[in-house]
Every structure is written in C-alpha cells, then in structure tokens.
Design an enzyme around this catalytic site. Structure first.
Site, PDB file in Angstrom:
ATOM      1  CG  HIS A 314     -14.604 -28.174 -49.219  1.00 34.28           C
ATOM      2  ND1 HIS A 314     -13.613 -28.408 -50.151  1.00 34.28           N
ATOM      3  CD2 HIS A 314     -15.678 -28.896 -49.620  1.00 34.28           C
ATOM      4  CE1 HIS A 314     -14.076 -29.234 -51.077  1.00 34.28           C
ATOM      5  NE2 HIS A 314     -15.314 -29.546 -50.782  1.00 34.28           N
ATOM      6  CG  ASP A 372     -20.750 -32.406 -48.596  1.00 31.77           C
ATOM      7  OD1 ASP A 372     -21.315 -32.887 -49.585  1.00 31.77           O
ATOM      8  OD2 ASP A 372     -19.527 -32.205 -48.540  1.00 31.77           O
TER       9      ASP A 372
END
Length: 438
Positions: A314, A372
């Site tokens: 991330h 995600d």
C-alpha cells in the site's frame, strides 16, 4: 537553502545561501503525528513557493476526522481504531461518529437511523433521469451524472452557509447514494428498480435493492449484511486522499454539496484510486489458473518485467494495512456462508494469498495482501460485477466526503484552493504577425 529546526521554540529556520538571509517559520503541533511547518507566509517573506508534486509532504487543511500512521499501520476514525469499529459497530453508527465526532447513545443512533432511512427514496423525476443513459453505460458514469443532477431537484438544501441546509444535504447524500448505486446496477442489467425498504438496516437495504426482484421475496443473509457493513466501515474515510481532496477543493469555491460529491466520485473513478479491487480481479483472470501462480510470482519479482501483482502492499501503509485483517476474516466468512469451494478465481486468490504471506520475497518487501485484494474477492463471491466495485467504494466513502466537506465549510481559516506551480514555459516574448512568421 539550509534548514534548522528548533523544537524548543517551535520554529523552523531557512537560510538562503545566496543572500545570507534567514527566515523563521512557525511549527504547528499535531495532536498525533508529525509536526507541520507553516509556510503560509513563505511567498510573502521570501518570494518563493514550495514544490511538492502530489502534495505528499503538504498539509492542506486542519482536520479532526481521520488519522493515519502508515509506518505503524494505524487508522483512526475520531480517535477510534478501525479494527474496533469494524468489529463492534455497524455502518450507521460509524456515519454518526464521522459526522458528529462521538459515538452515539442508543437514542441518538435511533433518531439518526430514522432520519437517514426516510431520505432514501429518490424524486420520481430522478428515476426518469436514468433513462437518458445507454444500458451499457459504466455505473460510475451514471453515478457522476445522477449525483451531480441532485442539486436540480433539492433546492431546499443548497445554501452552504445555513447549518440546517448542510444537515439536510448531508443526510440526503448518505441516504440516497445506495439507492442511486443499486439503480445504476439494475439499469445496466435491464431489471426494474427496487424501492428502498424502511424496515431494513443500511446494508440490508442496499443488498435488497441490488439483488431483489418483483418476482419473488428476497431475504438478506445476516452474514452478507455484516460483511457489507464492514466493507462500508473500512472504506468510509481515509484522510486527505485524492477524492477527498477533490471534494474539499470543489467545496472551497462555495459549490453546492451535490456538485462536490459528484466531483469526488469522478476522482474516485480513476484506476489509481478507487479501481484497485477491480484491478485485482483482472490480474487473477490474467493468471487464470493455480498452476500458473509460480510463473507469475517470478514475473512479479523480476524488476524488468512489467507484470505487477495487484492488491499487495500500500502507498500509505508501509508495514501492514490495518483494514486487511478484518477484510480477510470477512472474506472467509462470506465464502463459508455462500458455500463456495470450487470457484477457480477464488481458489487462485486464496493460494496467492498463502504464498504472499509465506514467501520470503514478499515478507521482506512487506508486500502483504491489502484491503483491495480481499474486497475484490468478496464482491466476486457475492455476485457483484467488477464494474460495480468502485461504485460500492463511492457508497462507503460518501459519509467521509460529507464529514470532510462540512468540516471545510465550518473552518474559518478555509480559503478557496489555489495551488501554485513551477513554470517552465517560455518567458514573455513579442507577438509576430502572421505575414512575418517562418
């Protein structure tokens, strides 16, 4: 220029090596997190701008809503850890928290849920608005258009200087976004719109509008409703990201709240922002089969190969994504509830997850599965098409946008957004008549 920080006096000194001049800038203390150098008078004092593409080192506002520590994997809504909220709260309670700053009492929550619930229906002419879109329109295109058009229907909540108008607009946006999202989906598949049901919770109502039909009763699974609640909670706000900054920038001009949220939706639509979970499914489809995982993992490790594993690591969280653990648990609960054991893409995702958590390369580089990665798997399992993934993100993020917009409007130090630039074009030059140009 050289810099020198003095923690005792809370100032930051800049020295211009060419002139020898020194400039002292105030340092502002955060309640948690890094100190901030106040550069508001920098141009007036020095004649210089700061240069920060992407604003990754620039604080654009004061906020009391969300705090992120990417190094430690911390995400707080109004001071509460995201893991605790996802475990113990529902989405309505988190909406109240983000809007008002504190967790509600049972009476406050009941009133809030009632007020939101009775704003979920759309004006009948808004329903007619959908017919102007092609059936194969991307749902995010419909979302941008319909949300932006709401200001043409709800004139009684457009005065942003009126606290009551802002409250009504806030409730309307939070309530109507799931209705618009579900109708965008129904329109794309040629099914009739399902009206909202006042006896259902926020997440139950959304799932009902998405999947029910007039032909038969539809009972919302409590497990799937809880999963949707968690998904919405985990995505409700994420500090000054691209879409939130877009909402604030649009709002700084005095634009009405519906226009500001439509701008946020447009920003979210970008594949580098809200499209990450859709990219995960596209990646899994490209790999195609469990037997090919080793091949693609090798490609991902090769810095000269353009292939990248989507849904790992991330930009903000450098050690781990605090939302991912909750989403991983939710993912497996959904798969168990739906009895999915032989879906090729899901089998592939689970095996890829196992490798990423054990492989030395991924562990060393902290390429853990992020939120995600798991949300894409959950949506796939629930039968939600990839074109709707970013739409669900918008449903979750609307309350964060609204909270940030309200905070921006009420901030007395807020000014219209006006970033500066490093100009590299031609300096002033003389105009050449057409007859003299070569």
């Amino acid at each position: 220029m050289n810099d020198n920080s003095d923690a005792n006096t809370q100032t930051f000194t800049l020295m211009d090596n060419a002139s020898g001049d020194q400039y002292v800038l105030p340092v502002l203390e955060s309640s948690v997190g890094p100190r901030v150098i106040d550069v508001r008078k920098l141009y007036a004092d020095t004649g210089c701008f700061t240069y920060d593409p992407g604003y990754t080192s620039t604080g654009s506002c004061e906020s009391r809503i969300t705090y992120i520590d990417g190094e430690e994997g911390v995400l707080l809504y109004r001071g509460y850890p995201i893991q605790d909220l996802a475990e113990h709260s529902d989405f309505a309670e988190v909406c109240y928290l983000l809007l008002y700053g504190d967790l509600p009492t049972s009476d406050q929550k009941a009133v809030f849920e009632h007020d939101v619930t009775y704003h979920t229906m759309l004006h009948e002419q808004v329903n007619m608005f959908f017919r102007g879109f092609r059936r194969d329109s991307h749902p995010m295109a419909i979302m941008c258009g319909v949300v932006g058009a709401l200001s043409a229907f709800y004139h009684d909540s457009l005065d942003i200087s009126d606290p009551r108008h802002r409250m009504i607009a806030s409730f309307r946006m939070i309530a109507k976004i799931p209705t618009i999202a579900a109708q965008a989906y129904k329109y794309s598949i040629g099914q009739p719109f399902i009206p909202p049901q006042n006896n259902l919770s926020y997440s139950e109502n959304f799932l009902h509008m998405m999947f029910a039909t007039p032909a038969e009763d539809y009972a919302v699974s409590p497990i799937l409703a809880k999963a949707m609640d968690r998904i919405l909670i985990l995505h409700a706000d994420h500090e000054q990201n691209a879409s939130t900054s877009t909402v604030r920038l649009a709002g700084s001009s005095g634009a009405n709240p519906f226009a500001c949220i439509a701008a946020g939706i447009a920003s979210l639509w970008g594949p580098a922002h809200g499209g990450a979970n859709e990219a995960v499914l596209n990646m899994l489809e490209k790999i195609g089969d469990v037997s090919k995982i080793d091949e693609y993992v090798k490609k991902a490790k090769d810095k000269d190969d353009p292939f990248r594993l989507m849904g790992f690591g991330h930009r903000v969280y450098k050690n781990f994504d605090p939302r991912a653990h909750v989403m991983r648990q939710t993912c497996h609960e959904v798969l168990d509830e739906l009895g999915i054991t032989d879906e090729p893409l899901l089998d592939l995702a689970i095996e890829l997850e196992r490798i990423a958590l054990e492989d030395e390369y991924f562990v060393e580089k902290k390429l853990y599965p992020n939120v995600d990665f798991y949300s894409g798997i959950i949506f796939k399992a629930m039968g939600i098409p990839t074109s709707m993934f970013t739409v669900l993100f918008a449903v979750a993020r609307t309350v964060g946008w609204i909270a940030q917009w309200n905070e921006m409007v009420e901030d007395p130090s807020q000014r219209i957004g006006r970033p500066r630039q490093l100009y590299l074009g031609e300096p002033e030059r003389d105009y050449v008549m057409m007859s003299e140009r070569k």
